[in-house]
Design a protein around this motif. Structure first.
Motif, PDB file in Angstrom:
ATOM      1  N   LYS A 138      -6.782 -28.685 -23.321  1.00  0.00           N
ATOM      2  CA  LYS A 138      -7.088 -27.531 -24.159  1.00  0.00           C
ATOM      3  C   LYS A 138      -7.988 -26.601 -23.373  1.00  0.00           C
ATOM      4  N   LEU A 139      -7.515 -25.381 -23.168  1.00  0.00           N
ATOM      5  CA  LEU A 139      -8.243 -24.443 -22.332  1.00  0.00           C
ATOM      6  C   LEU A 139      -8.945 -23.400 -23.176  1.00  0.00           C
ATOM      7  N   LYS A 140     -10.155 -23.060 -22.736  1.00  0.00           N
ATOM      8  CA  LYS A 140     -10.884 -21.980 -23.390  1.00  0.00           C
ATOM      9  C   LYS A 140     -10.369 -20.650 -22.885  1.00  0.00           C
ATOM     10  N   LYS A 141     -10.334 -19.651 -23.767  1.00  0.00           N
ATOM     11  CA  LYS A 141      -9.676 -18.396 -23.466  1.00  0.00           C
ATOM     12  C   LYS A 141     -10.659 -17.345 -22.959  1.00  0.00           C
ATOM     13  N   ASP A 142     -10.178 -16.597 -21.972  1.00  0.00           N
ATOM     14  CA  ASP A 142     -10.814 -15.375 -21.472  1.00  0.00           C
ATOM     15  C   ASP A 142     -12.263 -15.555 -20.982  1.00  0.00           C
ATOM     16  N   LYS A 143     -12.606 -16.722 -20.444  1.00  0.00           N
ATOM     17  CA  LYS A 143     -13.919 -16.882 -19.792  1.00  0.00           C
ATOM     18  C   LYS A 143     -13.827 -17.997 -18.739  1.00  0.00           C
ATOM     19  N   PRO A 144     -14.570 -17.852 -17.640  1.00  0.00           N
ATOM     20  CA  PRO A 144     -14.517 -18.871 -16.573  1.00  0.00           C
ATOM     21  C   PRO A 144     -15.106 -20.193 -17.061  1.00  0.00           C
ATOM     22  N   VAL A 145     -14.409 -21.272 -16.734  1.00  0.00           N
ATOM     23  CA  VAL A 145     -14.863 -22.616 -17.099  1.00  0.00           C
ATOM     24  C   VAL A 145     -14.810 -23.500 -15.846  1.00  0.00           C
ATOM     25  N   ILE A 146     -15.917 -24.226 -15.564  1.00  0.00           N
ATOM     26  CA  ILE A 146     -15.981 -25.143 -14.422  1.00  0.00           C
ATOM     27  C   ILE A 146     -15.518 -26.511 -14.891  1.00  0.00           C
ATOM     28  N   PHE A 147     -14.645 -27.144 -14.112  1.00  0.00           N
ATOM     29  CA  PHE A 147     -14.162 -28.476 -14.472  1.00  0.00           C
ATOM     30  C   PHE A 147     -14.056 -29.307 -13.191  1.00  0.00           C
ATOM     31  N   GLY A 148     -13.695 -30.531 -13.311  1.00  0.00           N
ATOM     32  CA  GLY A 148     -13.554 -31.438 -12.171  1.00  0.00           C
ATOM     33  C   GLY A 148     -14.677 -32.469 -12.144  1.00  0.00           C
ATOM     34  N   ASP A 149     -14.517 -33.510 -11.293  1.00  0.00           N
ATOM     35  CA  ASP A 149     -15.475 -34.609 -11.228  1.00  0.00           C
ATOM     36  C   ASP A 149     -16.216 -34.688  -9.896  1.00  0.00           C
ATOM     37  N   VAL A 150     -16.035 -33.718  -8.993  1.00  0.00           N
ATOM     38  CA  VAL A 150     -16.762 -33.699  -7.712  1.00  0.00           C
ATOM     39  C   VAL A 150     -17.726 -32.517  -7.745  1.00  0.00           C
ATOM     40  N   LYS A 151     -19.048 -32.856  -7.745  1.00  0.00           N
ATOM     41  CA  LYS A 151     -20.046 -31.804  -7.947  1.00  0.00           C
ATOM     42  C   LYS A 151     -20.132 -30.836  -6.771  1.00  0.00           C
ATOM     43  N   ASN A 152     -19.801 -31.295  -5.571  1.00  0.00           N
ATOM     44  CA  ASN A 152     -19.860 -30.407  -4.417  1.00  0.00           C
ATOM     45  C   ASN A 152     -18.570 -29.617  -4.209  1.00  0.00           C
ATOM     46  N   GLN A 153     -17.552 -29.881  -5.039  1.00  0.00           N
ATOM     47  CA  GLN A 153     -16.284 -29.155  -4.957  1.00  0.00           C
ATOM     48  C   GLN A 153     -15.906 -28.640  -6.345  1.00  0.00           C
ATOM     49  N   PRO A 154     -16.611 -27.616  -6.812  1.00  0.00           N
ATOM     50  CA  PRO A 154     -16.376 -27.115  -8.172  1.00  0.00           C
ATOM     51  C   PRO A 154     -14.982 -26.482  -8.320  1.00  0.00           C
ATOM     52  N   LEU A 155     -14.345 -26.752  -9.486  1.00  0.00           N
ATOM     53  CA  LEU A 155     -13.059 -26.147  -9.867  1.00  0.00           C
ATOM     54  C   LEU A 155     -13.317 -25.216 -11.050  1.00  0.00           C
TER      55      LEU A 155
END
Length: 557
Positions: free
Chosen positions: A189-206
């Motif tokens: 489920k994606l949030k709309k119209d705003k940047p969201v950081i995801f992923g499990d590697v803190k030094n490689q943000p998605l």
């Protein structure tokens, strides 16, 4: 006791570890951690910024296409037939950059065109004209990609643009494995119209941005290469900087400690040398920019102290030698006085007692002989006392003499009369009556020749002659007093000028004497600005060489 204390090098090493290495290690760890946190924050912020930039580019491209379509729709109302409208749209499509086709379609046709464009990796843009009627534009995806990523050509991150159905319509720095891994981490489920950081590697943000209009999703993937460049390389630089600083400090401290240790060892060696009695030892420092002023000052003061101690030690040794000589002088004086005084006093006392006896009659010859012996022994005592009284004046350089013109032949004849010559040894004076006058003290010079002639008579071999030779040089005269005897070794010859010094041979054992004659003669000659030298060889036996200055006004007598 000393084993419990650490050496200065060990102490400096411990202080260096706790004062430099440990704090720098902790500081490096903290700075590196802060740097990682800062770079990690910058990576997240830059990923969000890139996602927003791509979103803005899509909005701008979408608005541009929409504006073009709206202009086309406005112009279509002036064409009455569908054929004219299609002809107009074909001409407009040719004028729009990167637009492949522009046509009218209903909802079914729109769905078909969109599906076909998706399969052919083309972009579909539509604008509703009326109920169940749309104007549809088909664009090349490469053109869309160029528009979207033109400002991000040097960006090393991976960027994906997906449709609402999950189809990839545009990408930047695409790799299959990274794409699959990124899609697998994308939330359902994606949030709309705003940047969201995801992923499990803190030094490689998605980061993803899910847009509503148009319905697409933008994903920014921070790759390991970007992380390595931003975090790992910076951390490595920080670590290398701290290591370089640490090794530089170790080198400087080590060099300082080396020079300090060498100089302190020099101080230790100097102290040990002084404690063992080597007062001549001087500390020689290795003076450089790393040598502390205090060490230099301490070494200077130590050398000055050692010099003073050495001088005091030399003076003490000299005083000890003088005390030893004084003690020997006292012993020799006691022995000499006790021996030399006892004999004449015994003779004087015995002959005086004999003359004073009333119970016997003494004839005139015996009386005269007794008086003559008493007189000789009295003169002997007088000479001994005069010799003893002269010693302090000679040693203290207080001997007073008067300078006058003296005629040597007269002095020699007078001394011949004063000496004792029991064996009637022949004394020969090889001197002319025209011999020049010299500068000397007449009484002292007579004392000199009496001593020399008496010694020559006393120690000369039996049936030998005593010879006095003379010579006149430019401004000096030389007088040689010679007697025949065994050759005296050079070492013993040098000691004959010392007090109470007598040769240990058969002659001296049978001859009385104090051993003060040559000592006094040397003192008298030097007091008259003369010079005396002793010789002994097979040609002359024993020879005393005297040198005196000629009188300034010389008259022959």
């Amino acid at each position: 006791m000393f084993g419990k204390h650490l050496k200065i090098v060990e102490q400096i090493a411990i202080v260096f570890i706790f004062a430099v290495v440990v704090p720098m290690t902790i500081s490096g760890f903290i700075i590196n951690n802060i740097n990682q946190q800062s770079m990690r924050y910058q990576l997240r912020e830059s990923a969000v910024l890139i996602a927003n930039m791509v979103s803005d580019e899509i909005d701008f491209f979408n608005k541009t296409v929409t504006s073009n379509l709206e202009q086309a729709v406005f112009s279509l109302q002036y064409f009455p037939t569908r054929k004219l409208k299609n002809s107009y749209l074909d001409s407009i499509a040719k004028t729009l950059p990167d637009c492949e086709d522009l046509e009218l379609a209903d909802e079914k046709q729109l769905a078909r065109i969109d599906k076909q464009n998706t399969l052919n990796k083309k972009a579909t843009f539509s604008l509703k004209i009326a109920d169940n009627q749309y104007i549809v534009a088909t664009y090349k995806l490469d053109a869309v990609k160029d528009e979207l990523f033109r400002s991000l050509a040097d960006e090393k991150r991976q960027i994906y643009v997906l449709t609402k159905d999950g189809y990839l319509i545009a990408e930047h720095n695409y790799t299959e494995d990274a794409y699959k891994k990124t899609i697998s981490l994308l939330p359902e489920k994606l949030k709309k119209d705003k940047p969201v950081i995801f992923g499990d590697v803190k030094n490689q943000p998605l980061v993803y941005v899910s847009k509503v209009d148009p319905e697409i999703t933008i994903i920014v993937n921070t790759t390991e290469k970007v992380t390595k460049k931003a975090i790992t390389n910076n951390s490595l630089k920080i670590i290398l900087s701290f290591l370089f600083a640490t090794f530089t400090i170790i080198f400087v401290v080590g060099l300082y400690t080396y020079y300090l240790y060498i100089n302190i060892r020099q101080l230790f060696k100097g102290i040990i040398a002084i404690s063992k009695g080597n007062y001549e030892r001087q500390i020689r420092l290795l003076t450089t920019a790393f040598t502390p002023h205090e060490i230099i000052f301490l070494a200077f003061e130590f050398n000055r102290m050692a010099t003073e101690i050495h001088k005091s030690y030399i003076q003490l040794k000299k005083n000890n030698i003088e005390l030893k000589q004084l003690n020997e002088f006292r012993s020799n004086l006691i022995d000499t006085v006790s021996h030399e005084l006892r004999t004449p006093l015994t003779s004087i006392q015995g002959y005086t007692t004999r003359l004073m006896r009333q119970d016997i009659k003494i004839d005139e010859e015996t009386k005269q002989k007794s008086l003559r012996i008493i007189k000789e022994q009295s003169e002997r005592l007088k000479r001994l006392i005069e010799d003893l009284l002269t010693i302090p004046d000679i040693e203290g350089m207080r001997l007073r003499t008067k300078t006058e013109q003296v005629w040597i032949p007269e002095i020699l004849e007078e001394s011949r009369v004063l000496i004792k010559n029991k064996d009637n040894k022949e004394i020969i004076f090889n001197i002319g009556e025209d011999f020049p006058l010299i500068e000397a003290d007449k009484d002292r010079l007579l004392q000199v020749f009496v001593n020399l002639l008496e010694n020559a008579v006393k120690y000369a071999s039996e049936d030998s002659k005593i010879i006095v030779d003379t010579a006149v040089l430019d401004d000096t005269v030389k007088i040689f007093v010679k007697n025949d005897c065994e050759v005296i070794p050079p070492k013993k010859l040098k000691k004959l000028f010392e007090k109470f010094m007598r040769l240990d041979d058969n002659t001296t054992r049978t001859t009385r004497g104090t051993g003060l004659g040559l000592f006094i003669v040397k003192g008298l000659v030097e007091a008259m600005n003369g010079e005396i030298i002793l010789h002994s060889d097979e040609n002359c036996g024993f020879c005393v060489e005297l040198t005196f200055k000629l009188a300034k006004i010389s008259e022959n007598v």
